[in-house]
Design a protein around this motif. Structure first.
Motif, short mmCIF file in Angstrom:
data_model
loop_
_atom_site.label_atom_id
_atom_site.label_comp_id
_atom_site.label_asym_id
_atom_site.label_seq_id
_atom_site.Cartn_x
_atom_site.Cartn_y
_atom_site.Cartn_z
N THR A 29 0.82 -1.21 0.00
CA THR A 29 0.00 0.00 0.00
C THR A 29 0.85 1.26 0.00
O THR A 29 0.34 2.36 -0.23
CB THR A 29 -0.93 0.02 1.22
N SER A 30 2.15 1.11 0.25
CA SER A 30 3.06 2.26 0.21
C SER A 30 4.48 1.75 0.08
O SER A 30 4.74 0.55 0.11
CB SER A 30 2.92 3.13 1.47
N LEU A 34 4.57 -0.96 -2.81
CA LEU A 34 3.69 -0.31 -3.78
C LEU A 34 4.42 -0.04 -5.08
O LEU A 34 3.89 -0.30 -6.17
CB LEU A 34 3.15 1.00 -3.20
N ASN A 35 5.65 0.46 -4.98
CA ASN A 35 6.41 0.74 -6.20
C ASN A 35 6.71 -0.53 -6.97
O ASN A 35 6.63 -0.57 -8.20
CB ASN A 35 7.71 1.48 -5.85
N GLN A 38 3.55 -1.67 -8.79
CA GLN A 38 3.28 -0.85 -9.97
C GLN A 38 4.22 -1.19 -11.12
O GLN A 38 3.79 -1.31 -12.27
CB GLN A 38 3.38 0.63 -9.60
N SER A 55 -4.55 -5.03 1.81
CA SER A 55 -4.59 -3.73 2.47
C SER A 55 -5.39 -3.84 3.76
O SER A 55 -6.41 -4.53 3.80
CB SER A 55 -5.23 -2.67 1.56
N HIS A 63 -6.22 2.13 -1.68
CA HIS A 63 -5.48 1.12 -2.43
C HIS A 63 -6.33 0.57 -3.57
O HIS A 63 -5.81 0.25 -4.64
CB HIS A 63 -5.03 0.00 -1.51
N SER A 65 -8.28 2.29 -5.32
CA SER A 65 -8.13 3.29 -6.39
C SER A 65 -6.83 3.08 -7.16
O SER A 65 -6.79 3.23 -8.39
CB SER A 65 -8.14 4.70 -5.79
N VAL A 66 -5.76 2.71 -6.43
CA VAL A 66 -4.49 2.41 -7.09
C VAL A 66 -4.64 1.23 -8.03
O VAL A 66 -4.20 1.26 -9.19
CB VAL A 66 -3.39 2.13 -6.04
N SER A 69 -6.62 2.11 -11.09
CA SER A 69 -5.80 2.87 -12.02
C SER A 69 -4.87 1.95 -12.82
O SER A 69 -4.69 2.13 -14.03
CB SER A 69 -4.98 3.92 -11.26
N LEU A 70 -4.31 0.95 -12.14
CA LEU A 70 -3.46 -0.01 -12.84
C LEU A 70 -4.28 -0.78 -13.88
O LEU A 70 -3.80 -1.08 -14.97
CB LEU A 70 -2.83 -0.99 -11.84
N TYR A 79 -6.38 -7.29 -11.23
CA TYR A 79 -5.92 -6.71 -9.96
C TYR A 79 -7.02 -6.84 -8.92
O TYR A 79 -8.10 -6.29 -9.09
CB TYR A 79 -5.53 -5.24 -10.16
#
Length: 341
Positions: A29-30, A34-35, A38, A55, A63, A65-66, A69-70, A79
């Motif tokens: 989540t961070s 997270l990186n 992605q 999460s 999360h 939303s992340v 977006s992916l 996802y």
């Protein structure tokens, strides 16, 4: 040292992998997790990966939303969010059950959840320090519970990556492994106990699961939100690795055959490596494992040797003591878990 250029070139080859790669991220989540998620989603989109990310409830909406977006930017992947609080060991079972209800295999288990309890120990309802649960107990529980999916013959090169402190192991307080005595507990004692017990327990799992490649990575100081928070408590190390570089190196550790155990592929021996994921880059050799059978990796992708500490712990049976203690903790968490409604 593995150059960043080599790392990125290897990661770019993920798109050519066979379709259907399944990856589970715990702690994405961070920060590094997270990186890494992605970058993995971006590079592996050609292979239509199925990605599960965990999460806790407080960050689930953000999360989701992340992940959405992916899904828009890399639509060939799938996802899925699993909401669970991994500071609780019993919640890991919820995570595994959710994945197992939809998958028969897992190719990659990536774990980076954790934090340093600068404010002191505040136990969860399971009676455990949450900074130790996220960095040790819940991670080990996840590996144990996911073993049937990781060991599925359909997985060519199963991989576990734990981001913590591989190679920085230290002697343990063997009479108080959970550091329950307040005089034994400190931020640093908790950190080194998690890293050292993690290595010993993961080595035991590796010895019993010879096809499973386990990477315990120490990334060094990385410019994450967690390290920014640590600066409030006087911890601001120099030479911090950029988050984007750490994420790329994490994906490399999770997918390159340099960190795949070499197993016999013919009855009676004969050698040969696993079918694997991304081939070892030119100019590099397969990394060496620890004497216990896992990859202890430094910030720049090279194996480290901490046998000065680990050999003594193994010889005295401390690894078995850690294992048995941990299984008792798991049993207590299961018995105290609320009934499933």
């Amino acid at each position: 040292m593995v150059s960043l250029q080599t790392v990125r070139q290897s990661n770019a080859r993920l798109a050519s992998l066979p379709p259907g790669l399944v990856a589970v991220f715990i702690g994405a989540t961070s920060g590094i997790g997270l990186n890494a998620l992605q970058q993995f989603a971006q590079q592996a989109q050609g292979s239509s990966p199925r990605i599960y990310s965990v999460s806790r409830p407080a960050t689930a909406a953000a999360h989701q939303s992340v992940l959405a977006s992916l899904g828009q930017s890399h639509p060939t992947g799938t996802y899925k969010l699993i909401t669970a609080d991994v500071s609780l060991v019993c919640e890991i079972d919820k995570v595994v059950d959710a994945v197992a209800s939809q998958e028969t295999k897992v190719d990659i288990l990536f774990m980076s959840a954790g934090f340093m309890a600068f404010e002191g120990r505040k136990d969860t309802r399971e009676g455990l320090d949450p900074s130790m649960s996220t960095r040790y107990y819940s991670r080990l529980r996840a590996v144990q519970r996911f073993l049937p999916l990781l060991n599925n013959p359909a997985v060519s090169s199963p991989r576990v990556v734990s981001v913590l402190a591989g190679g920085l192991e230290r002697p343990l307080n063997e009479s108080d492994l959970d550091l329950r005595d307040p005089s034994h507990y400190s931020v640093w004692n908790a950190s080194f106990h998690c890293g050292t017990m993690g290595t010993l327990a993961l080595e035991r799992i590796a010895r019993q699961n010879p096809r499973l490649s386990i990477v315990h990575w120490y990334p060094g100081p990385v410019a994450t939100p967690g390290l920014a928070r640590a600066a409030e408590f006087g911890m601001s190390p120099p030479d911090q690795m950029a988050l984007d570089e750490a994420g790329a190196r994490a994906v490399f550790l999770a997918t390159n055959d340099r960190y795949a155990v070499q197993v016999d592929t013919q009855e009676g021996g004969g050698g040969g490596g696993p079918p694997g994921l991304v081939p070892v880059p030119d100019g590099l050799e397969v990394a060496k494992t620890s004497a216990g059978g896992i990859f202890l990796i430094d910030p720049l992708g090279e194996p480290t040797d901490n046998e000065r500490v680990l050999a003594d712990l193994r010889e005295r049976g401390v690894d078995e003591a850690v294992w048995n203690f941990t299984q008792d903790v798991f049993a207590a968490c299961q018995s105290a878990a609320p009934p499933v409604s």
